[in-house]
Motif scaffolding. Sequence first.
Motif, PDB file in Angstrom:
ATOM      1  N   TYR A 167       0.768  -1.215  -0.058  1.00 12.57           N
ATOM      2  CA  TYR A 167       0.184   0.056  -0.130  1.00 12.57           C
ATOM      3  C   TYR A 167       0.705   1.450   0.039  1.00 12.57           C
ATOM      4  N   LYS A 168       1.987   1.179   0.823  1.00 14.94           N
ATOM      5  CA  LYS A 168       2.461   2.462   0.861  1.00 14.94           C
ATOM      6  C   LYS A 168       3.528   2.539  -0.252  1.00 14.94           C
ATOM      7  N   ALA A 169       3.962   1.544  -1.059  1.00 18.66           N
ATOM      8  CA  ALA A 169       4.670   1.943  -2.215  1.00 18.66           C
ATOM      9  C   ALA A 169       3.774   2.164  -3.337  1.00 18.66           C
ATOM     10  N   ASP A 170       2.385   1.656  -3.273  1.00 20.79           N
ATOM     11  CA  ASP A 170       1.472   1.998  -4.574  1.00 20.79           C
ATOM     12  C   ASP A 170       0.949   3.473  -4.076  1.00 20.79           C
ATOM     13  N   THR A 171       0.976   4.060  -3.120  1.00 16.12           N
ATOM     14  CA  THR A 171       0.367   5.314  -2.778  1.00 16.12           C
ATOM     15  C   THR A 171       1.670   6.134  -2.810  1.00 16.12           C
ATOM     16  N   ALA A 172       2.757   5.929  -2.834  1.00 17.67           N
ATOM     17  CA  ALA A 172       4.016   6.629  -3.167  1.00 17.67           C
ATOM     18  C   ALA A 172       4.108   7.098  -4.570  1.00 17.67           C
ATOM     19  N   LEU A 173       3.732   6.519  -5.595  1.00 14.62           N
ATOM     20  CA  LEU A 173       3.559   6.896  -6.823  1.00 14.62           C
ATOM     21  C   LEU A 173       2.961   7.973  -7.408  1.00 14.62           C
TER      22      LEU A 173
END
Length: 166
Positions: free
Chosen positions: A160-166
């Motif tokens: 989730y953190k990786a996906d929302t950091a995009l």
Amino acid sequence: MTNKPGWLPNLILISDYDGDWDKYIETLYRFFRRDFFESKPSFRNVPVGITKHPYSQGKEATFWHLISEGKIEEERIPDFERCKRIRWPRAIIENYSDSVVQVWETMRGREKRILLRFIFEKDDYLVVLAEHKGMILLITAYLVTWQSQKRKLQQEFERYKADTAL
């Protein structure tokens, strides 16, 4: 040993009630009523409510989800680890921005859930919320005990953190 966060309430132990289940359950219910009826918490400035139905023994469904476990509503059994943490869900909801709480959104089946995972020393406690008609519902909360479940939650959080950091 590190001090627990000052905002985290103490555990409510059945031994403090001489093992009297009836007295203990009524005490837990009073805390639940105080935390979710007498004043409502909010999450990201949105009120947090509870699910009332189905009532059982005159108490709301969310209450039973906070103190018992089981997939079939009528067959849920008390979980003393959940019971003694009855005051934690509100505290975690209100302190979700603290560094000891991970927050992310995920899908559970076709429903979006907001997960608040409190990780402190030996405690790994999950609060599950859902968006519903302009408010947030408290679905359940429980102690995460299985290492495989802890790994799965951590992986889900990191995705989730990786996906929302995009």
